[in-house]
Enzyme design. Structure first.
Site, PDB file in Angstrom:
ATOM      1  CG  ASP A 199      -9.468   1.561  -8.982  1.00 21.28           C
ATOM      2  OD1 ASP A 199      -8.354   2.085  -8.834  1.00 21.28           O
ATOM      3  OD2 ASP A 199      -9.856   1.046 -10.053  1.00 21.28           O
ATOM      4  N   GLY A 200      -8.566   4.307  -6.708  1.00 18.67           N
ATOM      5  CA  GLY A 200      -8.251   5.686  -7.072  1.00 18.67           C
ATOM      6  C   GLY A 200      -7.755   6.474  -5.873  1.00 18.67           C
ATOM      7  N   GLY A 201      -6.506   6.898  -5.925  1.00 13.51           N
ATOM      8  CA  GLY A 201      -5.948   7.724  -4.858  1.00 13.51           C
ATOM      9  C   GLY A 201      -5.804   6.991  -3.541  1.00 13.51           C
TER      10      GLY A 201
ATOM     11  CG  HIS B 206     -11.619  -1.321 -13.342  1.00 16.67           C
ATOM     12  ND1 HIS B 206     -11.060  -0.183 -12.800  1.00 16.67           N
ATOM     13  CD2 HIS B 206     -12.907  -0.992 -13.648  1.00 16.67           C
ATOM     14  CE1 HIS B 206     -11.960   0.785 -12.782  1.00 16.67           C
ATOM     15  NE2 HIS B 206     -13.081   0.325 -13.304  1.00 16.67           N
TER      16      HIS B 206
ATOM     17  N   GLY C 196      -2.289   2.045  -7.265  1.00 15.03           N
ATOM     18  CA  GLY C 196      -1.315   2.113  -8.361  1.00 15.03           C
ATOM     19  C   GLY C 196      -0.123   2.939  -7.953  1.00 15.03           C
TER      20      GLY C 196
ATOM     21  CB  SER D 130      -3.684  -0.426 -10.218  1.00  9.74           C
ATOM     22  OG  SER D 130      -3.849  -0.023 -11.567  1.00  9.74           O
TER      23      SER D 130
ATOM     24  CG  HIS E 217      -7.105  -3.133 -10.273  1.00  9.05           C
ATOM     25  ND1 HIS E 217      -8.417  -3.470  -9.995  1.00  9.05           N
ATOM     26  CD2 HIS E 217      -7.166  -1.972 -10.971  1.00  9.05           C
ATOM     27  CE1 HIS E 217      -9.229  -2.552 -10.492  1.00  9.05           C
ATOM     28  NE2 HIS E 217      -8.492  -1.625 -11.098  1.00  9.05           N
TER      29      HIS E 217
ATOM     30  N   GLY F 292      -2.968   8.328 -10.363  1.00  6.36           N
ATOM     31  CA  GLY F 292      -2.366   9.503  -9.730  1.00  6.36           C
ATOM     32  C   GLY F 292      -3.312  10.640  -9.387  1.00  6.36           C
TER      33      GLY F 292
ATOM     34  N   GLY G 132      -9.991   6.597 -15.533  1.00  6.50           N
ATOM     35  CA  GLY G 132      -9.255   7.055 -16.706  1.00  6.50           C
ATOM     36  C   GLY G 132      -7.777   7.297 -16.460  1.00  6.50           C
TER      37      GLY G 132
ATOM     38  CG  MET H 212     -12.520   1.947 -16.424  1.00  9.10           C
ATOM     39  SD  MET H 212     -11.031   2.791 -15.892  1.00  9.10           S
ATOM     40  CE  MET H 212      -9.931   1.403 -15.773  1.00  9.10           C
TER      41      MET H 212
ATOM     42  CG  MET I 223     -14.632   3.822 -10.304  1.00  7.85           C
ATOM     43  SD  MET I 223     -13.025   2.981 -10.327  1.00  7.85           S
ATOM     44  CE  MET I 223     -11.905   4.322 -10.756  1.00  7.85           C
TER      45      MET I 223
ATOM     46  CG  MET J 211      -8.558   2.647 -19.277  1.00  5.20           C
ATOM     47  SD  MET J 211      -7.750   4.206 -18.876  1.00  5.20           S
ATOM     48  CE  MET J 211      -7.213   3.875 -17.203  1.00  5.20           C
TER      49      MET J 211
ATOM     50  CG  ASP K  67      -6.984   0.035 -14.078  1.00  8.15           C
ATOM     51  OD1 ASP K  67      -8.134  -0.072 -13.627  1.00  8.15           O
ATOM     52  OD2 ASP K  67      -5.991   0.306 -13.367  1.00  8.15           O
TER      53      ASP K  67
HETATM   54  C1  DX5 Z   1      -8.184   4.588 -12.728  1.00  5.47           C
HETATM   55  C2  DX5 Z   1      -7.925   3.130 -12.538  1.00  5.47           C
HETATM   56  C3  DX5 Z   1      -7.149   2.810 -11.326  1.00  5.47           C
HETATM   57  C4  DX5 Z   1      -5.773   3.418 -11.278  1.00  5.47           C
HETATM   58  C5  DX5 Z   1      -5.552   3.849  -9.866  1.00  5.47           C
HETATM   59  O1  DX5 Z   1      -9.126   4.768 -13.701  1.00  5.47           O
HETATM   60  O2  DX5 Z   1      -9.152   2.421 -12.438  1.00  5.47           O
HETATM   61  O3  DX5 Z   1      -7.078   1.406 -11.105  1.00  5.47           O
HETATM   62  O4  DX5 Z   1      -4.747   2.538 -11.636  1.00  5.47           O
HETATM   63  O5  DX5 Z   1      -4.371   4.536  -9.782  1.00  5.47           O
HETATM   64  P1  DX5 Z   1      -3.939   5.340  -8.488  1.00  5.47           P
HETATM   65  O6  DX5 Z   1      -3.813   4.335  -7.392  1.00  5.47           O
HETATM   66  O7  DX5 Z   1      -2.671   5.956  -8.872  1.00  5.47           O
HETATM   67  O8  DX5 Z   1      -5.030   6.351  -8.211  1.00  5.47           O
HETATM   68 ZN    ZN Z   2      -9.057   0.282 -11.835  1.00  7.81          ZN
END
Ligand code: DX5
Ligand code: ZN
Length: 213
Positions: free
Chosen positions: A170-172, A64, A192, A9, A33, A144, A141, A66, A136, A37, A35
């Site tokens: 996606d996320g963590g 993605h 990410g 990401s 990926h 990290g 949003g 959002m 998710m 927003m 993002d």
């Molecule tokens: C969060 C995004 C993710 C984000 C993930 O809203 O959708 O794609 O980049 O970041 P990490 O991998 O750091 O959780």
């Molecule tokens: Zn994402």
């Protein structure tokens, strides 16, 4: 089980030199990926379709959104910018089938996503018309954040329902959490921080892949 894909990401990359950042992961990743927003569905804003147009990569762009109620022309902007897939959020769209239909009409892959507290039941009627489901694993949003383990029951249930569909998390995501999600049935891994916070991005991706064997 569909093919394993790693999707770095770029939210965590240095966007002032995004093409250089992408070069460092290109050989080892399967998708990039991106993002988006809107400051409405989620508090922050990120890059737009004009920025996506400047991305140079041979990898598919996994966009993605959002974004609250993305219109046809808004979605078309990302199609024209080179998106391979566009994922929209269940919580952001009143009439999901309309947006899914528009994405498919443009002959690219359509994905739907749910936030950690949204039930999988909300997606069930769309499973026949989408290519990918994004579960998710953090609140959308921010990069990290910590992986939310309770989202895994949705991955497990979905994999039972749809053995062939792409299930993205996606996320963590890091080597440890990717392994957890993989065991429940996920096959597309967005990461990410765990990739772009490292100097050696190739090693970061290899470590994720190592855990998926
Ligand atoms: C969060 C995004 C993710 C984000 C993930 O809203 O959708 O794609 O980049 O970041 P990490 O991998 O750091 O959780
Ligand atoms: Zn994402």
């Amino acid at each position: 089980m569909p093919k394993i894909k790693i999707a770095p990401s770029i939210l965590s990359a240095d966007l002032s030199k995004v093409n250089q950042e992408i070069k460092e992961v290109e050989r080892y990743a399967d998708m990039i990926h991106v993002d988006i927003m809107d400051g409405v569905f989620v508090p922050r804003t990120t890059v737009n379709a004009d920025f996506v147009k400047t991305i140079k990569t041979k990898l598919p762009l996994d966009v993605h959104l959002m974004v609250h109620e993305p219109s046809d022309s808004y979605i078309k902007g990302f199609v024209d910018a080179g998106a391979y897939s566009i994922t929209i959020h269940e919580e952001a769209c009143k009439n999901l089938s309309k947006q899914i239909g528009f994405i498919k009409k443009n002959r690219i892959k359509a994905g739907i996503s749910i936030k950690p507290n949204t039930s999988l039941d909300k997606l069930k009627k769309y499973l026949g018309i989408v290519d990918m489901v994004l579960i998710m694993t953090v609140e959308p949003g921010w990069a990290g954040q910590k992986f939310i383990q309770s989202t895994m029951s949705k991955v497990r249930e979905l994999r039972k329902l749809k053995p062939e569909i792409d299930i993205e998390v996606d996320g963590g995501i890091d080597p440890l959490t990717a392994r957890i999600a993989f065991e429940e049935g996920a096959n597309v891994f967005v990461a990410g921080t765990s990739i772009f916070s490292r100097k050696d991005r190739a090693a970061a991706i290899k470590e994720i892949l190592q855990g998926l064997k």
